[in-house]
Design an enzyme around this catalytic site. Structure first.
Site, PDB file in Angstrom:
ATOM      1  N   TYR A 182       0.876  -1.277   0.067  1.00 30.14           N
ATOM      2  CA  TYR A 182      -0.033  -0.047  -0.062  1.00 30.14           C
ATOM      3  C   TYR A 182       0.786   1.296   0.123  1.00 30.14           C
ATOM      4  O   TYR A 182       2.262   1.235   0.185  1.00 30.14           O
ATOM      5  CB  TYR A 182      -0.989  -0.141   1.239  1.00 30.14           C
ATOM      6  N   THR A 184       1.516   3.592   1.621  1.00 30.02           N
ATOM      7  CA  THR A 184       2.419   4.072   2.981  1.00 30.02           C
ATOM      8  C   THR A 184       3.520   3.167   3.298  1.00 30.02           C
ATOM      9  O   THR A 184       4.149   3.419   4.336  1.00 30.02           O
ATOM     10  CB  THR A 184       1.400   4.512   4.084  1.00 30.02           C
ATOM     11  N   LYS A 185       3.299   1.993   2.823  1.00 32.31           N
ATOM     12  CA  LYS A 185       4.024   0.840   3.266  1.00 32.31           C
ATOM     13  C   LYS A 185       5.581   1.169   2.925  1.00 32.31           C
ATOM     14  O   LYS A 185       6.011   1.855   2.103  1.00 32.31           O
ATOM     15  CB  LYS A 185       3.744  -0.343   2.860  1.00 32.31           C
ATOM     16  N   ASN A 186       6.624   0.321   3.653  1.00 33.84           N
ATOM     17  CA  ASN A 186       8.130   0.624   3.477  1.00 33.84           C
ATOM     18  C   ASN A 186       8.629   0.437   1.925  1.00 33.84           C
ATOM     19  O   ASN A 186       9.535   0.908   1.511  1.00 33.84           O
ATOM     20  CB  ASN A 186       8.902  -0.507   4.351  1.00 33.84           C
ATOM     21  N   ILE A 187       8.007  -0.388   1.044  1.00 37.40           N
ATOM     22  CA  ILE A 187       8.008  -0.218  -0.527  1.00 37.40           C
ATOM     23  C   ILE A 187       6.641  -0.312  -0.990  1.00 37.40           C
ATOM     24  O   ILE A 187       5.740  -0.939  -0.244  1.00 37.40           O
ATOM     25  CB  ILE A 187       8.909  -1.164  -1.059  1.00 37.40           C
TER      26      ILE A 187
END
Ligand SMILES: Cc1ncc(COP(=O)(O)O)c(C=O)c1O
Length: 388
Positions: A182, A184-187
């Site tokens: 998603y 906002t996730k780390n990738i």
């Protein structure tokens, strides 16, 4: 240092490599699952060191497929944490199984293995730990419980792509692990997810369930390429447009993680002496993915509640968030399953006090200093006067 510019809760970091790959994908004429998704799946499987990685169109789809691939359904119980996003509980309900919550460790806020053990019944089929904030759960204890009772372990690693537990990467420990890409996730792939497993049979079922339950070439209509529907599956595939982003994001993940780690250390340092704030615990022997930077606000010392502090921070230019409010106290869960305040004291204590401060690789250390300064200013203003 004063806040010199607003710091939102999140900012994506998409560069020219991702832009060029997406454009090439669009021009290639192959938009759905194809060579780029396959390449991303291979790279992701290598990254977490497991045999299979199955690309899907969200982290929720990844969790849902994981449960479905095990045949979890009506009458089954799945034990999970109340401090998580809606999707973790919802997929259990979507499979018509029963969500059983177990309280969290007071220090780390991850699911407490002793509480899990107390909630296992003859109907339990799986344990679903969430590596909250990117911090690994106590996996040795969880795996031991599961193996002793022949339960499956499905890990929600939406926050935990880079995480490791005692040297082992998250994604290669439990039976199935679900990741999210998603925004906002780390990738990120905008929306997207991945399921990983070392089990060949589960991988085959996941692939079937991901694409309508069809074997053979679903796109072929000629009699020479017959295909069959062997179960009622979903359309959860990842597209090559998503994978075009993911391929390049994954190449940069270690650099991003290093920035996250340094920013988290800067927060640790700056918050050490802020009395109104308690930092969330980190266990020995793990690698944190630093997806979020959570703090617990000592609301007992303040004249207002956590939500008012979040609002005051936003007014000051800091995009604070709440991860998460207690899932068992959401209307659907109370009404359908009868959960009530008091059921999970550690989770409820945390759910009223948690604040996520901004943490993403595009931030600079000055931003951390500005955020902490703004937080100190807000809590100072809202502190209870002592001795009256
Ligand atoms: C803990 C957790 N699990 C699952 C999900 C679902 O992932 P997605 O948004 O990719 O469907 C999220 C959030 O986005 C999450 O935070």
């Amino acid at each position: 240092m004063k806040l010199t510019r607003p710091v939102p809760l999140h900012k994506s970091w998409i560069e020219k490599e991702e832009e060029a790959e997406v454009l090439e994908t669009l021009r290639s004429g192959w938009l759905t699952r194809g060579p780029r998704t396959q390449a991303f799946e291979r790279s992701f499987a290598d990254y977490v060191g497991c045999r299979h990685a199955i690309g899907v169109n969200s982290g929720t789809a990844a969790l849902h497929l994981a449960l479905a691939s095990l045949g979890i359904g009506e009458g089954d119980e799945v034990v999970t944490t109340p401090i998580t996003f809606a999707a973790t509980g919802n997929v259990i309900v979507l499979q018509r199984a029963h969500p059983v919550f177990a309280d969290v460790e007071a220090d780390t806020l991850n699911i407490d293995p002793a509480e899990v053990a107390a909630r296992i019944t003859a109907k339990t089929r799986a344990i679903l730990p969430v590596h909250l904030f990117g911090h690994p759960c106590e996996m040795d204890a969880i795996m031991a419980l599961a193996r002793a009772r022949q339960l499956a372990v499905i890990e929600d690693a939406a926050h935990a792509i880079e995480a490791r537990y005692r040297g082992r990467p998250i994604g290669a420990i439990g039976d199935l692990t679900a990741f999210s890409f998603y925004a906002t996730k780390n990738i990120t792939t905008g929306e997207g997810g991945m399921v990983t497993t070392n089990d060949d049979g589960l991988a085959e079922r996941l692939r079937l369930l991901r694409l309508h339950g069809v074997v053979g070439n679903a796109g072929a209509t000629s009699a020479k390429a017959p295909w069959d529907v062997v179960l009622a599956g979903y359309n959860y595939t990842m597209s090559d447009i998503q994978a075009a982003l993911g391929l390049h994001q994954l190449e940069k993940i270690d650099g991003y993680w290093d920035r996250r780690r340094r920013l988290a250390a800067a927060y640790d340092d700056a918050l050490k002496h802020v009395e109104e704030v308690r930092r969330v615990g980190v266990r020995e022997g793990v690698r944190h993915a630093y997806h979020l930077y959570p703090i617990l606000l000592r609301t007992e010392d303040l004249t207002v509640d956590r939500d008012a502090v979040v609002e005051a921070l936003r007014e000051a230019g800091v995009g604070a968030g709440v991860h998460f409010r207690a899932l068992h106290l959401m209307s659907f869960y109370r009404e359908r399953f009868g959960f009530a305040p008091g059921d999970f004291p550690n989770a409820e204590y945390a759910a009223d006090r948690l604040i996520s401060l901004p943490l993403y690789p595009k931030m600079e250390e000055e931003d951390v200093e500005g955020v902490v300064e703004a937080l100190m200013e807000v809590v100072r203003r809202l502190r209870k006067r002592k001795g009256r």
